[in-house]
Design a protein around this motif. Structure first.
Motif, PDB file in Angstrom:
ATOM      1  N   LEU A 124      -0.069   5.206   1.298  1.00  0.00           N
ATOM      2  CA  LEU A 124      -1.082   6.040   1.942  1.00  0.00           C
ATOM      3  C   LEU A 124      -1.074   7.417   1.285  1.00  0.00           C
ATOM      4  CD1 LEU A 124      -3.187   6.253   4.172  1.00  0.00           C
ATOM      5  CD2 LEU A 124      -1.368   6.968   5.729  1.00  0.00           C
TER       6      LEU A 124
ATOM      7  N   TYR B 248       0.799  -1.224   0.000  1.00  0.00           N
ATOM      8  CA  TYR B 248       0.000   0.000   0.000  1.00  0.00           C
ATOM      9  C   TYR B 248       0.826   1.266   0.000  1.00  0.00           C
ATOM     10  CZ  TYR B 248      -3.871  -3.055   1.343  1.00  0.00           C
ATOM     11  OH  TYR B 248      -4.826  -4.033   1.368  1.00  0.00           O
TER      12      TYR B 248
ATOM     13  N   CYS C  74      -8.991   7.682   5.454  1.00  0.00           N
ATOM     14  CA  CYS C  74      -7.776   7.424   4.697  1.00  0.00           C
ATOM     15  C   CYS C  74      -8.046   7.130   3.235  1.00  0.00           C
ATOM     16  CB  CYS C  74      -7.024   6.235   5.287  1.00  0.00           C
ATOM     17  SG  CYS C  74      -6.222   6.601   6.842  1.00  0.00           S
TER      18      CYS C  74
ATOM     19  N   SER D  63      -3.151   0.636  -3.722  1.00  0.00           N
ATOM     20  CA  SER D  63      -2.507  -0.635  -3.425  1.00  0.00           C
ATOM     21  C   SER D  63      -2.247  -1.416  -4.698  1.00  0.00           C
ATOM     22  CB  SER D  63      -3.351  -1.446  -2.445  1.00  0.00           C
ATOM     23  OG  SER D  63      -4.506  -1.930  -3.078  1.00  0.00           O
TER      24      SER D  63
ATOM     25  N   THR E  38      -6.005   5.235   0.106  1.00  0.00           N
ATOM     26  CA  THR E  38      -4.814   4.430  -0.206  1.00  0.00           C
ATOM     27  C   THR E  38      -4.777   4.039  -1.677  1.00  0.00           C
ATOM     28  OG1 THR E  38      -5.891   2.279   0.151  1.00  0.00           O
ATOM     29  CG2 THR E  38      -4.922   3.344   2.077  1.00  0.00           C
TER      30      THR E  38
END
Lengths: 229, 229
Positions: A54, A52, A103, A107, A105
Motif C-alpha cells: 500500500l 500488495y 488508495c 502489486s 497500491t
DNA sequence: ATCCCAGTTTGATACAGCGCAAAGAGCGCA
DNA sequence: TGCGCTCTTTGCGCTGTATCAAACTGGGAT
C-alpha cells in the motif's frame, strides 16, 4: 518497466536494506493501481495470485460471517505489505480488503514472492517481521476480547487507529481516513449504538471530538487510562 | 549426537520432505527433554533462545493480563512445532507454554533456525504453513468472539479440542488430556461457572459426558449445530 | 430549494452471563 | 479412615450491552 521512483520503496521495511538497483528490479515487475473509496482490492476465497504494497491510503481487512456480519481483522496503512497470505502457504485470500479512502497500491504476482525471498537478502526476514507484528496484534485483540469490556475495547481500538493512522491537528490527533461508528463496532465486536453512546460520553468529558465519519482524539492520555493497559 | 530414531520426525510436517540423512543431522543437534504436568516449557517475556517440537503430550499456550487473568492462546498437540516466534522476528517469547499433561519435547537453539531454512529445502515453506494455520485459527477466534455468544464459542472450542486432541472411545470422542472448566473458560473468555452450567445442560441432552478433568463428546454432530457454523 | 440517504443520537426494555456465595464430590495423602 | 485440596455444581441478584424504536442531521443529487 515502469517509471516509478526508487525512493518510493527505499524506506519501507522489506526493501529498506536493498540497493537501489535491486529496488529498480522489483519496481520493474510491479503493477501500480489506484482504487476508489469503498472498492475491494481482493476478496475472501479468491485465489491469492498477487501480493500488495500500500503506497497511499488506508485499507480495511474484513471477514464476513455466514450470516453476513462483518468483522474487521485489521487496518493497513501506507507503507505496509498486505495480501501476503501466500507467504504462509495459503492459496486463497482468507479475508477481503476494502479501501477506506482513495488508495494507491503496487502489486506483484504471488510466484515472485519466492524469487524475492531467494534473490534479495533480508527480504524474507523483514517480511516475516510484518507477519510477526500482526500475529502479535491479533493475540492482543484476543486477550482484549476475552478479558475487557466494551468501553475498554473501544478505547484500545481507537488508540490503535491513532497510533497507525493518526495525523496531528490543532486540537489533538485525528484519524486520517473516514471512519464510522459502525466501522469501530466491527473492530470491537459491539454495535454501532454502543459505540455512539461511548463517543458521546467521551465527547462530554473532552476526550474526543467527533463528527460524521471523523474522529479527533483530544486527550489521548485519558483514553489510555480508559483502555486499562 | 544422540540415540533418537529418525522415524520420529519422518512424518512430521517440516521434516516430511527431508531425507533420512538430513533428519539425522537435525536430530544430532536436538536436545530431548521431558516435562512433568503443569510445568512451563518457556515463559512470556524471556529470551526466545530455543524452538521446540512436541513429541508427546499437550501444551497450553497462555498469556497473562496485567491483572493476573489467564487467556489461552492455543493448544499444541504432539507433532507440532512451537516456540517459533523467533522465526517471525521476535526476540522474546510472546506467551507462556505450560504442559497440560506429561510432555516430551525436542528443542534446538534459535540460531539454528536460519541454518535449517537455508540448508534444508522446503523446511521454511513447511514451517511457515504452520504459522499460516495458526494465524487462520486466531482469525477465526476473533470472528467468533466478536459475533457469537458464549454457548456457541464454547461449542467451537470443544470442537477444536476434539479435532486436534480427540481420542476415540466407546461412547464418543474423548479429549486426550486433563482439562478443567476453568481451562475452557480461559479459551473462550467466560467464567468457569458458565462453562459448568453449559456442560451440565449438554450432559442432560446427551451431547457430552464429563467427569472431573475429563470430557467425552458423545454427539459431535449436535455440538456442531450448537456452534453455529 | 428540496429530497433523500447514510450516518448519528438517544430513549426504553429485555436478558445473557457475571459476580458472589455456598455446598458437594473426587482424589491423593497421612 | 479421615483430612484437605482442587475441581465442580447450582442458586440468586445485578448490570452491561444488545435489541427495538424513533427522531435528528448533514451533505450530495436533482
Amino acid at each position: 518497466m515502469n517509471n516509478l521512483d526508487e525512493s518510493l520503496l527505499a524506506n519501507i521495511p522489506p526493501f529498506r536494506k536493498l540497493q537501489l538497483g535491486q529496488i529498480r528490479e522489483i519496481l520493474d515487475c510491479a503493477t501500480p493501481k489506484r482504487f476508489e473509496v469503498g472498492t475491494s482490492v481482493f476478496e475472501e476465497g479468491l485465489d491469492a495470485d498477487r501480493f500488495y504494497l500500500l503506497l497511499d491510503g488506508h485499507i480495511r481487512v474484513i471477514r464476513t460471517t455466514p450470516d453476513g456480519e462483518q468483522v474487521t481483522a485489521l487496518y493497513i496503512s501506507s507503507g505496509q505489505l498486505f495480501g501476503i497470505a501466500a507467504a504462509l502457504g495459503r492459496s486463497q485470500y482468507p479475508a477481503t480488503a476494502l479501501t477506506a479512502d482513495e488508495c494507491l497500491t503496487l502489486s506483484w504476482p504471488t510466484r515472485l514472492w519466492q524469487d524475492f525471498v531467494t534473490k534479495y537478502d533480508g527480504f524474507a526476514t523483514e517480511s516475516y517481521k510484518v507477519v510477526g507484528a500482526r500475529v502479535d496484534e491479533m493475540n492482543n485483540r484476543i486477550v482484549e476480547m476475552a478479558t475487557q469490556q466494551v468501553e475498554q475495547r473501544v478505547a484500545c481500538a481507537l488508540l490503535r487507529l491513532v497510533n497507525q493512522a493518526g495525523k496531528k491537528v490543532s486540537h489533538g490527533v485525528e484519524i486520517d481516513f473516514p471512519i464510522t461508528r459502525q466501522n469501530i463496532s466491527e473492530m470491537t465486536g459491539t454495535t454501532l449504538h454502543t459505540v455512539s453512546r461511548l463517543l458521546s460520553a467521551w465527547e462530554k468529558s473532552g476526550i474526543v471530538a467527533s463528527e460524521r465519519r471523523k474522529i479527533v482524539v483530544t486527550n489521548p492520555h485519558q483514553l489510555v487510562l480508559l483502555s486499562g493497559t
